[in-house]
Design a protein around this motif. Sequence first.
Motif, PDB file in Angstrom:
ATOM      1  N   MET A   1       0.843  -1.200   0.000  1.00 32.90           N
ATOM      2  CA  MET A   1       0.000   0.000   0.000  1.00 32.90           C
ATOM      3  C   MET A   1       0.875   1.247   0.000  1.00 32.90           C
ATOM      4  O   MET A   1       1.783   1.380   0.831  1.00 32.90           O
ATOM      5  N   ALA A   3       1.834   5.024   0.659  1.00 32.56           N
ATOM      6  CA  ALA A   3       1.504   6.097   1.600  1.00 32.56           C
ATOM      7  C   ALA A   3       2.499   7.222   1.411  1.00 32.56           C
ATOM      8  O   ALA A   3       3.672   6.995   1.096  1.00 32.56           O
ATOM      9  N   TRP A  20      -2.983   7.765   2.191  1.00 36.81           N
ATOM     10  CA  TRP A  20      -2.891   6.336   1.890  1.00 36.81           C
ATOM     11  C   TRP A  20      -3.676   6.052   0.623  1.00 36.81           C
ATOM     12  O   TRP A  20      -4.808   6.537   0.470  1.00 36.81           O
ATOM     13  N   ARG A  44      -3.943   5.571  11.921  1.00 38.65           N
ATOM     14  CA  ARG A  44      -3.228   5.036  10.764  1.00 38.65           C
ATOM     15  C   ARG A  44      -3.759   3.652  10.378  1.00 38.65           C
ATOM     16  O   ARG A  44      -3.857   3.327   9.187  1.00 38.65           O
ATOM     17  N   LYS A  45      -4.123   2.840  11.369  1.00 40.05           N
ATOM     18  CA  LYS A  45      -4.705   1.530  11.053  1.00 40.05           C
ATOM     19  C   LYS A  45      -6.049   1.697  10.358  1.00 40.05           C
ATOM     20  O   LYS A  45      -6.354   0.985   9.392  1.00 40.05           O
ATOM     21  N   GLU A  48      -5.432   2.601   6.808  1.00 40.11           N
ATOM     22  CA  GLU A  48      -5.044   1.440   6.010  1.00 40.11           C
ATOM     23  C   GLU A  48      -6.246   0.550   5.704  1.00 40.11           C
ATOM     24  O   GLU A  48      -6.376   0.034   4.586  1.00 40.11           O
ATOM     25  N   ASP A  49      -7.136   0.400   6.687  1.00 42.82           N
ATOM     26  CA  ASP A  49      -8.333  -0.410   6.464  1.00 42.82           C
ATOM     27  C   ASP A  49      -9.222   0.212   5.379  1.00 42.82           C
ATOM     28  O   ASP A  49      -9.754  -0.494   4.512  1.00 42.82           O
ATOM     29  N   ALA A  52      -7.632  -0.193   2.013  1.00 44.22           N
ATOM     30  CA  ALA A  52      -7.784  -1.577   1.544  1.00 44.22           C
ATOM     31  C   ALA A  52      -9.164  -1.815   0.942  1.00 44.22           C
ATOM     32  O   ALA A  52      -9.328  -2.702   0.098  1.00 44.22           O
TER      33      ALA A  52
END
Length: 236
Positions: A1, A3, A20, A44-45, A48-49, A52
Amino acid sequence: MEARTEKITVADGTFDLHLWLPESGRGPAVLLVQEIFGVGPYIRKVAEDLAALGYVVGAPDLFWRLRPNWVADHDEAGVTASLELSSRFDVPQGVADAAVALAYLGGLPEAHGGSAAVGFCLGGSIAYLLAATVEVDAVVSFYGSAVPDATGMLEKITCPLLLVFGGSDPYIPRERVAGVEAAAARWPNVETHVAEEAGHAFLNEAPRFHHPEAARVAWERAVEFLGRHVPAVPRT
């Protein structure tokens, strides 16, 4: 991914927009608005989710005038320091910065297919107030403490709006959440979700806040809501 960090310049300075990108390289823009702990590991998680799922995600550093790139732990010291910092935060100015960041994010070449805002805690308040300020295709506000005192703003919000609360939140008492539910029922574009067993910041994975089952259900609801109103570009 992929960023990266973009720089956004406003009249009184420059702040970071952490970015991201989805695997497809493009998708609808989602402005992710931070908690009082900054653009830290949890935010940040989440970014990313969302990436995705196919979204172009941007998280602005809203505390840049006070403490650039502030990140705090979720222990007692971190909570105390973050609360002190947020007490000096200018909310209307933060909403204005978020509006600039949303426009910038939506103007990136990778952004395609609409825009949304998602905010947590302080960010939930900012996202809610942003929805009454600018054009955006959908907004998700998680436990924004400013919302109960600002239900009059609902008449200014025309986009689809999802308001998420914990029913056992010591900072936003249940009777105040009920007031939001009653006000929201008047507007067909507004949905509410109350996790009765959960407290404040229950999606945050820090042990002091996290309620795993309530978090799972609320996140699924938020993803479904975004998918209805701002569908992501399928992976290629």
